[in-house]
Design an enzyme around this catalytic site. Structure first.
Site, PDB file in Angstrom:
ATOM      1  N   GLU A 183       0.827  -1.205   0.000  1.00  0.00           N
ATOM      2  CA  GLU A 183       0.000   0.000   0.000  1.00  0.00           C
ATOM      3  C   GLU A 183       0.862   1.256   0.000  1.00  0.00           C
ATOM      4  OE1 GLU A 183      -2.137  -3.440   1.796  1.00  0.00           O
ATOM      5  OE2 GLU A 183      -0.159  -2.538   2.061  1.00  0.00           O
ATOM      6  N   ALA A 241       6.117 -37.107 -11.971  1.00  0.00           N
ATOM      7  CA  ALA A 241       6.093 -37.236 -13.428  1.00  0.00           C
ATOM      8  C   ALA A 241       5.958 -38.716 -13.754  1.00  0.00           C
ATOM      9  CB  ALA A 241       7.376 -36.676 -14.040  1.00  0.00           C
ATOM     10  N   ALA A 259       4.482 -41.221  -0.854  1.00  0.00           N
ATOM     11  CA  ALA A 259       3.328 -40.482  -1.380  1.00  0.00           C
ATOM     12  C   ALA A 259       2.027 -41.091  -0.852  1.00  0.00           C
ATOM     13  CB  ALA A 259       3.349 -40.493  -2.899  1.00  0.00           C
TER      14      ALA A 259
END
Length: 600
Positions: free
Chosen positions: A80, A191, A331
């Site tokens: 700002e 991937a 994972a």
């Protein structure tokens, strides 16, 4: 833009009349708010993740933007103020657009006061600040000064406003997750080939995705506080896990390994450029832990190593965003532990086959397709020959309160206390009492040896530069200047720590003896210069102040209170001095420590 993701707008009760857009009158407001969110995201990948603020100032006619700004890093000039300075005289009577309610640091009203002093008459706010101690404060302050404040979804409602709200939520998603769920925002990336393999049966995986996709991964890494891998990735791939995008920010690397069955030589043990943490089970291979420690690698033990406890630890450490680049087993464990919020899957137009070739996600215990986890807000983007598919595994947090407030809880059961009021914790500058942090944006004016006052951008700038003061080396002046001109306290700390690791010969020999006195001196000037900071400090009288860093056992309190908490102790000493309880005579903490050592 891959850094953004969809969030459900949250509602907040307000006493106002919303205006519905039936003739497209909100179109200009929406376009300027989107621009503010776009500006807010500009520092991503170049500084550590932080609350992102962008500001656009436009003439009320909507025909011209006269000022813009964004927060480069935590502790730098507010967006700002930058926009007001850029707009100059054009501020008077203009409208300011901010993606999020101002609130950079508790006790610091620079952002709000700059809008008021600049002559802004209307402020359009994308979202209220998600942190409870800042939420609504700036809006109330602006309205009390006579400015018109319109909040998207509250005061302004229409289809076009709803669309403009999305990027405001997206750009601060990690902060929203932290506020609502008390966890870091976690992204899983992998991937794979078209037939769903992340490596050949032999384990060979270089390269599945294209050069363009790998470049995108580097950019995604740079948006995170830490990159997480498992021990198997270290053993098979020996990764470096650097961002390598040309920016200043390098995420910490974290290895999760229960057994510490890791190689003695690995790229991740080289901490010259970026630190590494190894998280392991308590008691695992103590000799190997000592070897890692000798290389400068930090080892953190857990009673039971699992993704949930690791992310909780990183939350306590103040991290906003994590990037998981692990194999299928870890994972699956992370997904099962409900710590993954978003998935990035790079799919290459290749087929490798192989019955034993690994897949990106291991066993989840599902036996029917109806149990499959479905992604929401799915996006598709072609990157070179590959396809990037991204989406969310978990609902995006809604900040509408879902638990009773403290007052409501106390009314239900007066014996319940949600916190101990006799202990005040502080850590990150955006947390409650964040102004106590040496990383807060409060420049200090300190006299040098000749009595001339020098302005330092923050306490951390002063502290890091003084590590190397007085050393007789032709290069040291250049290094100190580099720290002095660092754009943020975070950057000053990174430069100072890196130089200390790479050139220990430049560290002043008396540093361990004087560092507390140097921090004390800087803090004393900080809390003497700013009356509002002094008032906040004095308001804590009777409370113990604890710097809540779980890993800094000197300045902080540590994970379980084992730290020495020198920063908290210095602040309590200053508080006593300001209250007249003890005389002001330098750092009495150091003197007391030396007297204790002499007696022992």
């Amino acid at each position: 833009m891959t850094g953004f993701f969809s969030l459900r707008p949250f509602s907040t009760p307000v006493m106002c009349t919303a205006t519905n857009d039936t003739n497209g009158s909100h179109t200009l407001d929406a376009s300027f708010i989107k621009r503010a969110a776009e500006l807010a995201d500009k520092s991503a990948g170049f500084t550590a993740p932080h609350p992102n603020f962008g500001c656009v100032i436009a003439l009320n006619s909507g025909t011209r933007v006269v000022g813009e700004g964004y927060l480069h890093a935590q502790g730098t000039k507010p967006a700002e103020l930058q926009a007001v300075e850029a707009a100059g005289e054009y501020c008077k009577g203009a409208t300011a657009y901010v993606n999020m309610e101002p609130g950079d640091c508790h006790g610091d009203s620079t952002a709000v006061s700059s809008l008021i002093k600049g002559g802004i008459t209307r402020v359009v706010v994308g979202i209220r600040h998600p942190l409870q101690h800042l939420r609504g404060s700036a809006i109330q302050m602006l309205r009390s000064e006579g400015l018109q404040v319109d909040v998207l979804g509250e005061d302004l409602q229409s289809n076009v406003i709803e669309e403009a709200l999305k990027p405001c939520l997206l750009v601060n998603a990690p902060l929203l997750y932290r506020a609502a769920c008390r966890v870091p925002y976690s992204v899983l990336k992998y991937a794979m080939t078209l037939d769903g393999k992340i490596a050949a049966s032999s384990g060979h995986a270089s390269w599945i995705s294209s050069r363009q996709s790998r470049g995108q991964v580097l950019a995604l890494r740079g948006r995170s506080d830490a990159i997480i891998v498992g021990g198997n990735t270290v053993r098979k791939d020996n990764p470096r896990l650097t961002a390598r995008h040309g920016g200043g920010h390098t995420p910490l690397r974290l290895v999760m390994s229960q057994s510490l069955d890791l190689p003695e030589v690995a790229n991740l043990w080289d901490i010259a450029e970026v630190p590494t943490i190894v998280a392991t089970q308590r008691g695992a291979r103590k000799c190997f832990q000592m070897l890692l420690a000798s290389k400068g690698v930090e080892v953190v033990e857990f009673d039971i190593l699992n993704p949930r406890d690791v992310t909780d630890y990183l939350y306590d450490r103040g991290y906003l965003s994590l990037f998981w680049e692990c194999g299928g087993s870890l994972a699956a464990s992370a997904i099962s532990s409900s710590v993954i919020h978003k998935v990035y899957a790079f799919v290459a137009p290749k087929i490798i086959g192989g019955k034993n070739a690994p897949s990106p996600v291991g066993e989840l215990g599902m036996v029917e397709m109806t149990q499959a986890l479905e992604l929401s807000d799915v996006c598709y983007e072609q990157i070179g020959p590959d396809m990037l598919i991204s989406g969310f595994l978990q609902p995006v947090p809604d900040l509408t309160p879902s638990v009773p407030s403290m007052d409501e809880t106390s009314a239900i059961d007066p014996s319940i206390s949600l916190y101990d009021p006799s202990v005040i914790f502080f850590y990150k500058a955006w947390d409650p009492y964040g102004a106590f942090s040496n990383f807060s944006h409060h420049p200090i004016h300190v006299p040098d040896d000749n009595g001339d006052y020098i302005t330092w951008s923050s306490v951390e700038h002063y502290y890091q530069a003084h590590k190397f003061m007085g050393m007789n080396d032709p290069e040291v002046g250049k290094y100190i200047e580099d720290i002095v001109h660092a754009k943020s306290p975070e950057e000053a700390a990174r430069k100072g720590r890196k130089l200390q690791r790479q050139r220990p010969d430049l560290l002043r020999p008396d540093w361990e003896n004087v560092k507390v006195d140097i921090m004390y001196k800087a803090l004393k000037y900080k809390f003497s210069i700013y009356p509002h900071l002094n008032s906040i400090l004095l308001s804590t009288s009777g409370s113990v102040l604890v710097e809540a860093s779980p890993h800094d056992l000197f300045w902080g309190g540590g994970r379980e209170g084992e730290g020495m908490n020198y920063l908290g102790r210095l602040l309590m000493q200053l508080r006593s001095e300001f209250l007249g309880e003890i005389p002001s005579s330098g750092s009495s903490i150091v003197q007391a420590e030396k007297e204790n050592e002499a007696r022992n």
